[in-house]
Design a protein around this motif. Structure first.
Motif: not given
Length: 248
Positions: A77, A80, A103-104, A106-108, A122, A124-126, A147
């Motif tokens: 991945v 972020p 961006t990136g 989502a896994t924060t 979280v 969304s991914d944004s 993340a």
């Protein structure tokens, strides 16, 4: 052969625990074609490694004197990237909610405001929502998002000190309003409103230590004066006295 976690930064450096059977004497672990660093191989069912740098989805294999295992997927991945903060300043007490876009995301797992860390929601991914943690002092700090893909920074958040106010000059006037008053204090630069006797007063910020305001019409007697800033609210319980005019 489970691995945990099954995702990590494209820059490598993720510690991955691999469990299975027949793992004693592991000689190599590969993420795709790249070798991982073996940290420990304590027994027949465990081997711990650090992932190499790579991109995309790769198969993780373990090689022992008995052969090489089937691959298990590991997902790389990217770090972020943060585009902005919905609010870039707030009180040192924290507690306000800030939206982080980028961006990136989502896994924060955490967001740090300087040395103070909070767990975000979280969306969304944004998009992330996070409650700002308290700080020990006013000032600007960097905002870091951590993340699975690594950490991203580059944004700044400013903690603003809680304001104080002193004695108004003058501190009394007619109930009809219209009295020009000076409000001394500290931390007044970010003043958003001045409330006298429950009513909003027109004002202008002269400096961080002085506000000029005009009293609105009010009710006779001592009234509370409040100054609302980004850093919080300062109030004087009997800050201004409205005086009724004569009657016959």
């Amino acid at each position: 052969m489970p691995i945990s976690p099954n995702q990590g930064s494209t820059g490598g450096g993720t510690t991955v625990a691999i469990t299975g059977t027949g793992l004693a004497g592991t000689t190599a672990v590969h993420f795709g074609t790249k070798p991982a660093t073996i940290v420990s191989n304590p027994d027949d069912t465990h081997v711990n490694v650090v992932s190499p740098a790579a991109t995309g989805t790769v198969g993780v294999t373990v090689t022992t004197p008995g052969g090489t295992s089937n691959p298990v997927s590991f997902y790389y991945v990217g770090a972020p990237s943060k585009a902005g903060l919905s609010v870039s300043s707030g009180p040192t007490a924290g507690g306000n909610t800030v939206t982080i876009s980028g961006t990136g995301l989502a896994t924060t797992t955490s967001v740090s405001f300087g040395a103070n860390t909070a767990v975000p929601t979280v969306v969304s991914d944004s998009q992330l929502n996070v409650t700002v943690p308290a700080a020990t002092a006013a000032g600007s700090v960097g905002v870091t998002v951590t993340a699975a893909g690594g950490s991203g920074n580059g944004l700044t958040y400013t903690y603003v000190a809680t304001p104080t106010i002193g004695t108004l000059s003058p501190n009394s006037g007619p109930t009809s309003g219209g009295t020009a008053v000076t409000i001394p204090g500290t931390g007044l630069t970010t003043t958003q409103s001045v409330i006298i006797g429950g009513a909003a007063a027109p004002f202008s910020v002269i400096s961080d230590t002085e506000i000029a305001a005009v009293t609105p019409p009010g009710t006779a007697g001592d009234q509370t004066v409040s100054v609302v800033t980004t850093g919080g609210t300062a109030s004087a319980a009997a800050g201004f006295a409205y005086v009724a005019g004569p009657g016959i």
